[in-house]
Design a protein around this motif. Structure first.
Motif, mmCIF file in Angstrom:
data_model
loop_
_atom_site.group_PDB
_atom_site.id
_atom_site.type_symbol
_atom_site.label_atom_id
_atom_site.label_comp_id
_atom_site.label_asym_id
_atom_site.label_seq_id
_atom_site.Cartn_x
_atom_site.Cartn_y
_atom_site.Cartn_z
ATOM 1 N N ASN A 304 0.915 -0.842 -0.183
ATOM 2 C CA ASN A 304 -0.051 -0.494 -0.158
ATOM 3 C C ASN A 304 1.052 1.402 0.136
ATOM 4 O O ASN A 304 0.319 2.556 -0.243
ATOM 5 C CB ASN A 304 -1.125 -0.167 1.021
ATOM 6 C CG ASN A 304 -1.860 -0.884 1.603
ATOM 7 O OD1 ASN A 304 -1.494 -1.837 1.161
ATOM 8 N ND2 ASN A 304 -3.123 -0.865 1.474
ATOM 9 N N PHE A 305 2.456 1.377 0.745
ATOM 10 C CA PHE A 305 2.891 2.113 0.712
ATOM 11 C C PHE A 305 3.476 2.706 -0.567
ATOM 12 O O PHE A 305 3.412 3.711 -0.262
ATOM 13 C CB PHE A 305 4.282 2.012 1.956
ATOM 14 C CG PHE A 305 3.467 1.908 3.081
ATOM 15 C CD1 PHE A 305 2.507 2.765 3.767
ATOM 16 C CD2 PHE A 305 4.248 1.316 4.074
ATOM 17 C CE1 PHE A 305 2.360 3.046 5.081
ATOM 18 C CE2 PHE A 305 4.354 0.993 5.358
ATOM 19 C CZ PHE A 305 2.664 1.890 5.842
ATOM 20 N N THR A 306 3.674 1.342 -1.523
ATOM 21 C CA THR A 306 4.480 1.573 -2.567
ATOM 22 C C THR A 306 3.198 2.125 -3.797
ATOM 23 O O THR A 306 4.101 3.044 -4.589
ATOM 24 C CB THR A 306 5.274 0.380 -2.745
ATOM 25 O OG1 THR A 306 4.675 -0.614 -3.461
ATOM 26 C CG2 THR A 306 6.348 0.195 -1.682
ATOM 27 N N ALA A 307 1.952 1.450 -3.910
ATOM 28 C CA ALA A 307 1.243 2.202 -4.621
ATOM 29 C C ALA A 307 1.073 3.608 -3.799
ATOM 30 O O ALA A 307 0.985 3.734 -4.910
ATOM 31 C CB ALA A 307 0.032 1.676 -4.361
ATOM 32 N N GLY A 308 0.996 4.193 -2.775
ATOM 33 C CA GLY A 308 0.806 5.501 -2.315
ATOM 34 C C GLY A 308 1.519 6.101 -2.969
ATOM 35 O O GLY A 308 1.344 7.654 -2.918
ATOM 36 N N VAL A 309 2.861 5.802 -3.349
ATOM 37 C CA VAL A 309 3.961 6.825 -3.689
ATOM 38 C C VAL A 309 4.007 6.602 -5.131
ATOM 39 O O VAL A 309 4.497 7.711 -5.562
ATOM 40 C CB VAL A 309 5.049 7.319 -2.804
ATOM 41 C CG1 VAL A 309 4.986 7.204 -1.593
ATOM 42 C CG2 VAL A 309 5.949 5.399 -3.408
ATOM 43 N N GLY A 310 3.080 6.531 -5.615
ATOM 44 C CA GLY A 310 2.447 6.173 -7.419
ATOM 45 C C GLY A 310 3.013 5.033 -8.006
ATOM 46 O O GLY A 310 3.908 5.629 -9.289
ATOM 47 N N ILE A 311 4.220 4.239 -7.347
ATOM 48 C CA ILE A 311 5.195 3.012 -8.076
ATOM 49 C C ILE A 311 4.078 1.960 -8.505
ATOM 50 O O ILE A 311 3.224 1.538 -6.917
ATOM 51 C CB ILE A 311 6.243 2.799 -7.388
ATOM 52 C CG1 ILE A 311 6.813 4.315 -6.979
ATOM 53 C CG2 ILE A 311 6.599 2.099 -8.197
ATOM 54 C CD1 ILE A 311 7.447 4.798 -7.827
ATOM 55 N N ALA A 312 3.723 2.059 -9.270
ATOM 56 C CA ALA A 312 3.112 0.434 -9.886
ATOM 57 C C ALA A 312 3.208 -0.698 -9.367
ATOM 58 O O ALA A 312 4.836 -1.285 -8.622
ATOM 59 C CB ALA A 312 3.838 -0.040 -11.453
#
Length: 351
Positions: A304-312
């Motif tokens: 969720n954190f990585t998607a939250g910063v815009g990374i696939a």
């Protein structure tokens, strides 16, 4: 296969409850040893978090996992590591120590992987308080993130995860004798009842939004009007708009009783992993392993954190099994090699 099973056993038999710092430190040592043997280098240690940056080229793929578990020390004596009739068991095997071993074996199967980072953290099960910044900073240097949390039911990859918010609502009243002069008090328990109903009303089942009051406490003695109470609230949302709506409503709560005060602390913890952030990677996975399915799940992860910063981000790439956080936790041995091969193939395509 035996080496993979042996490595999973080494990881599972080193118990690592998140809040036991000595146990987590021991687990970091074991995880570093297993990873170093397969990746050919020692990790960089950031506390009890471990990071391998492989190759010298631009960062392309981040493989993400955690070595802490929810199981207290001593669980291994009650639920020992075992492999019987094609089922592997042991505390933390599915969530997610098998997934860690799969990362190491998948990367080791590639010829001189360049631009690949392996990040293994130690506090995911308690909300990643010390690793969130590290995860987000690492993610933005990469083009894609692959998370080896256990699969969804039937081996499905996790292409959507709900975002989470956590709140503490404190009710301030005024004490008085419950028998002699209750009218002179302001009852925090009654105020809590009003606020709990208001908070519950913020849920939207149609949008997949759950708003659940959980732990509740109030008062001091049976003959005193409670001067203070508090309750916790667990929020799960499918998209950022819903997370913002609920957050604004929580912060706008107003007291119902004259003289009462309402204090709200906390807020969003993990942004949702929305389908738009995983669809491209899932399409690649289906090309590499036709027939694989996808699922939306309520639980959150570091993905969720990585998607939250815009990374696939694609999640659920770890072991196939079930029973996370339960005595029935297990891994299907027959799926370990195919899933590890899929992980290796994804890394190869993305680099």
């Amino acid at each position: 296969m035996m080496n993979l099973l042996d490595d999973i056993e080494r990881l599972v038999t080193c118990e690592s409850p998140s809040t036991d710092l000595a146990a987590v430190a021991r687990s970091a040592d074991v995880t570093a040893s297993v990873g170093a043997a397969l990746l050919g280098s020692q990790p960089e240690r950031i506390g009890t978090h471990l990071r391998w940056r492989l190759g010298s080229g631009p960062r392309r793929v981040l493989l993400l996992g955690h070595h802490d578990t929810v199981w207290p020390i001593g669980t291994l004596a009650r639920i020992p590591f075992s492999v019987q009739d094609g089922v592997l068991r042991g505390p933390g095997c599915f969530d997610m120590k098998a997934g860690l071993a799969m990362i190491f074996h998948a990367v080791a199967a590639l010829d001189s992987p360049d631009g690949v980072t392996v990040l293994v953290t130690s506090d995911e099960e308690i909300g990643s308080p010390s690793s969130r910044g590290l995860i987000e900073a690492e993610a933005v240097e990469h083009q894609a993130v692959l998370v080896t949390e256990g699969s969804a039911d039937g081996g499905a990859l996790k292409t959507e995860r709900k975002g989470t918010s956590m709140y503490e609502v404190t009710l301030h009243g005024r004490a008085a004798h419950a028998g002699l002069e209750p009218e002179r008090g302001v009852n925090a328990t009654v105020e809590a009842a009003h606020q709990i109903l208001a908070v519950s009303g913020l849920a939207d089942p149609g949008a997949g939004t759950t708003v659940v009051p959980t732990v509740l406490s109030a008062g001091t003695t049976t003959n005193t009007v409670p001067a203070q109470g508090k309750f916790m609230v667990d929020v799960r949302v499918r998209n950022l708009a819903e997370q913002l709506r609920v957050d604004e409503a929580m912060r706008a709560l107003e007291p119902v009783l004259d003289g009462a005060k309402v204090e709200v602390t906390g807020g969003p913890n993990r942004a949702p992993l929305e389908l738009s952030m995983s669809s491209g990677l899932f399409s690649l996975a289906t090309r590499l392993l036709p027939g694989i399915t996808q699922a939306s799940v309520g639980g959150a992860s570091d993905g969720n954190f990585t998607a939250g910063v815009g990374i696939a981000t694609l999640d659920g790439l770890g072991a196939v099994g079930g029973g996370a956080h339960a005595d029935s936790e297990h891994v299907l041995v027959s799926e370990l090699v195919p899933r590890t091969e899929l992980l290796a193939a994804l890394v190869k395509e993305l680099t």
